[in-house]
Design a protein around this motif. Structure first.
Motif, PDB file in Angstrom:
ATOM      1  N   VAL A 116      45.666  42.997  40.454  1.00  0.00           N
ATOM      2  CA  VAL A 116      44.255  43.357  40.293  1.00  0.00           C
ATOM      3  C   VAL A 116      44.049  44.876  40.365  1.00  0.00           C
ATOM      4  O   VAL A 116      44.527  45.540  41.285  1.00  0.00           O
ATOM      5  CB  VAL A 116      43.385  42.640  41.351  1.00  0.00           C
ATOM      6  CG1 VAL A 116      41.911  42.943  41.148  1.00  0.00           C
ATOM      7  CG2 VAL A 116      43.634  41.138  41.311  1.00  0.00           C
ATOM      8  N   GLN A 118      40.689  46.283  39.392  1.00  0.00           N
ATOM      9  CA  GLN A 118      39.298  46.437  39.841  1.00  0.00           C
ATOM     10  C   GLN A 118      38.690  45.060  40.061  1.00  0.00           C
ATOM     11  O   GLN A 118      38.404  44.351  39.101  1.00  0.00           O
ATOM     12  CB  GLN A 118      38.503  47.210  38.782  1.00  0.00           C
ATOM     13  CG  GLN A 118      37.077  47.539  39.188  1.00  0.00           C
ATOM     14  CD  GLN A 118      36.386  48.335  38.091  1.00  0.00           C
ATOM     15  OE1 GLN A 118      36.761  49.478  37.832  1.00  0.00           O
ATOM     16  NE2 GLN A 118      35.412  47.737  37.428  1.00  0.00           N
ATOM     17  N   GLY A 119      38.592  44.674  41.318  1.00  0.00           N
ATOM     18  CA  GLY A 119      38.042  43.360  41.652  1.00  0.00           C
ATOM     19  C   GLY A 119      37.459  43.421  43.045  1.00  0.00           C
ATOM     20  O   GLY A 119      38.008  44.098  43.918  1.00  0.00           O
ATOM     21  N   ALA A 123      35.141  37.900  41.839  1.00  0.00           N
ATOM     22  CA  ALA A 123      35.723  37.435  40.565  1.00  0.00           C
ATOM     23  C   ALA A 123      37.017  36.716  40.917  1.00  0.00           C
ATOM     24  O   ALA A 123      37.621  37.004  41.955  1.00  0.00           O
ATOM     25  CB  ALA A 123      35.992  38.613  39.655  1.00  0.00           C
ATOM     26  N   ASN A 152      34.236  35.840  36.001  1.00  0.00           N
ATOM     27  CA  ASN A 152      33.638  37.034  36.588  1.00  0.00           C
ATOM     28  C   ASN A 152      32.148  36.811  36.859  1.00  0.00           C
ATOM     29  O   ASN A 152      31.299  37.153  36.037  1.00  0.00           O
ATOM     30  CB  ASN A 152      33.830  38.243  35.662  1.00  0.00           C
ATOM     31  CG  ASN A 152      33.336  39.526  36.301  1.00  0.00           C
ATOM     32  OD1 ASN A 152      32.880  39.521  37.449  1.00  0.00           O
ATOM     33  ND2 ASN A 152      33.400  40.621  35.571  1.00  0.00           N
ATOM     34  N   THR A 158      35.676  43.285  35.652  1.00  0.00           N
ATOM     35  CA  THR A 158      36.857  43.043  36.484  1.00  0.00           C
ATOM     36  C   THR A 158      38.087  43.301  35.624  1.00  0.00           C
ATOM     37  O   THR A 158      38.157  42.870  34.473  1.00  0.00           O
ATOM     38  CB  THR A 158      36.840  41.601  37.032  1.00  0.00           C
ATOM     39  OG1 THR A 158      35.661  41.446  37.829  1.00  0.00           O
ATOM     40  CG2 THR A 158      38.052  41.316  37.890  1.00  0.00           C
TER      41      THR A 158
END
Ligand code: 1HN
Length: 367
Positions: A116, A118-119, A123, A152, A158
């Protein structure tokens, strides 16, 4: 008087064989001779800058406004392997799903991992019905033939890294693919982590057949980072720094049968020793700035850049910062090499000590 018999030339004979769909071994010999000293690296060393990747991802959101069964994943195409992948066995890319979006479920014989970028933990990817929340730097496995869709429900995009064994599966000609019935979202289990926890912990239900390799395992950054930190002061490997392999707790082996994931820390100013190995790898820079020299190419990296080290290519890493550490996430095909006894590693300068015949010089013999 009988005419002297003229011998057929090899060239003519080779042509004749071709008509019968045969070939002499002497035609293959050339390939063997070329392999003295090992293979040539497959594909080129290359680096994809985050700035470019991210701006193209934003554009992809416009030109591919809805993703449904297809994925909005921008894949890294090795310039030396057109149409084949990021390395000859691995394919990596960056995927983005927009706020409110769902990428519908499907399954395939290609195994995948998500790392990951950007989370916020709201999400999630669902794997065989199990909800796997996505938070920065978490790793989630999608083993081969498991249903997976991405959700998401947040109001922010995300993003994550996709890495799959696609070129290997295509090379072995075993691709199978199935969209979820009705092109839909899969039926989800209620409590995130519950199913997994009850089957991968110290005790498991006896009335179910024991599974080993197809669990949607999640490796939380909040668990991994302290482990990495705890070892940060150790010397680590002279070739890879303080590098950890993510372990599949069900097998004690690598994350997946075809690919392994590593997280590695380079101390401020650290420069690793050069080596090469029969495995190939794709890297993603989690933190820091540095350079990885692959053969003659210097790949200058910064945060969120991605780069490739083809197999059997000499390489070394350097952390360019004197103060900050660098953290690199990577995937490799070591499990494939190990499965067939084909993993080899060569440290720099070893040619003179291990491979060359050990004949003492005359002066040494006499003196
Ligand atoms: C795939 O299924 C996904 O499910 C992402 O998110 C990238 C690249 C090649 C083939 C299948 C996904 C993929 C992929």
């Amino acid at each position: 008087m009988a005419k002297p018999k003229t011998r057929k030339s090899l060239q003519v004979f080779d042509e004749e064989l071709r008509q019968f769909h045969m070939q002499g071994q002497w035609g293959v010999e050339e390939l063997l001779v070329r392999s003295i000293g090992g293979p040539r690296p497959k594909g080129k060393p290359f680096l994809w800058k985050w700035e470019t990747v991210y701006s193209k991802l934003l554009e992809a959101c416009e030109v591919l406004p809805e993703s449904f069964t297809a994925r909005r994943s921008l894949l890294f195409a090795n310039p030396g392997l057109p149409g084949h992948g990021s390395t000859h066995t691995l394919l990596m890319g960056i995927q983005m799903i927009k706020p409110g979006e769902v990428a519908w479920a499907h399954r395939h014989t290609m195994a995948a991992i998500r790392f990951v970028i950007q989370g916020d933990g709201k999400a999630y990817t669902a794997v065989d019905g199990e909800i796997c929340p996505m938070e920065n730097n978490d790793l989630i496995l999608t083993p081969q033939w498991t249903w997976h869709d991405h959700h998401n429900p947040t109001d922010k995009g995300t993003l994550w890294l996709d890495a799959l064994d696609v070129p290997l599966i295509i090379g072995l000609n075993v691709p199978f693919y199935e969209p979820y019935p009705g092109n839909q979202v899969q039926v989800l289990r209620e409590k995130p982590g519950d199913y997994l926890q009850r089957r991968t912990a110290a005790a498991r239900p006896t009335w179910e057949a024991a599974k080993k390799e197809s669990f949607p395992l999640c490796y939380r950054w909040k668990d991994i980072e302290p482990q990495l930190r705890a070892l940060a002061e150790r010397p680590g490997s002279p070739y890879d720094g303080v590098s950890l392999e993510y372990v599949n707790p069900m097998t004690g082996g690598p994350t997946l049968p075809t690919l392994s994931c590593w997280i590695q820390l380079l101390k401020p100013g650290e420069r690793t020793r050069r080596h090469r190995h029969t495995s190939s790898a794709m890297y993603f820079v989690v933190r820091g700035q540095g350079a990885t020299t692959v053969e003659e190419t210097s790949l200058e990296w910064g945060e969120r850049d991605s780069f490739v080290i083809p197999n059997w290519a000499w390489h070394e890493h350097k952390n360019r910062s004197k103060i900050e550490e660098a953290i690199l996430f990577s995937i490799n095909d070591i499990p494939v090499m190990n499965a067939f006894g084909l993993y080899r590693e060569e440290p720099e300068n070893s040619l003179h000590t291990t491979n060359a015949p050990q004949v003492p010089a005359p002066s040494q013999v006499n003196g």
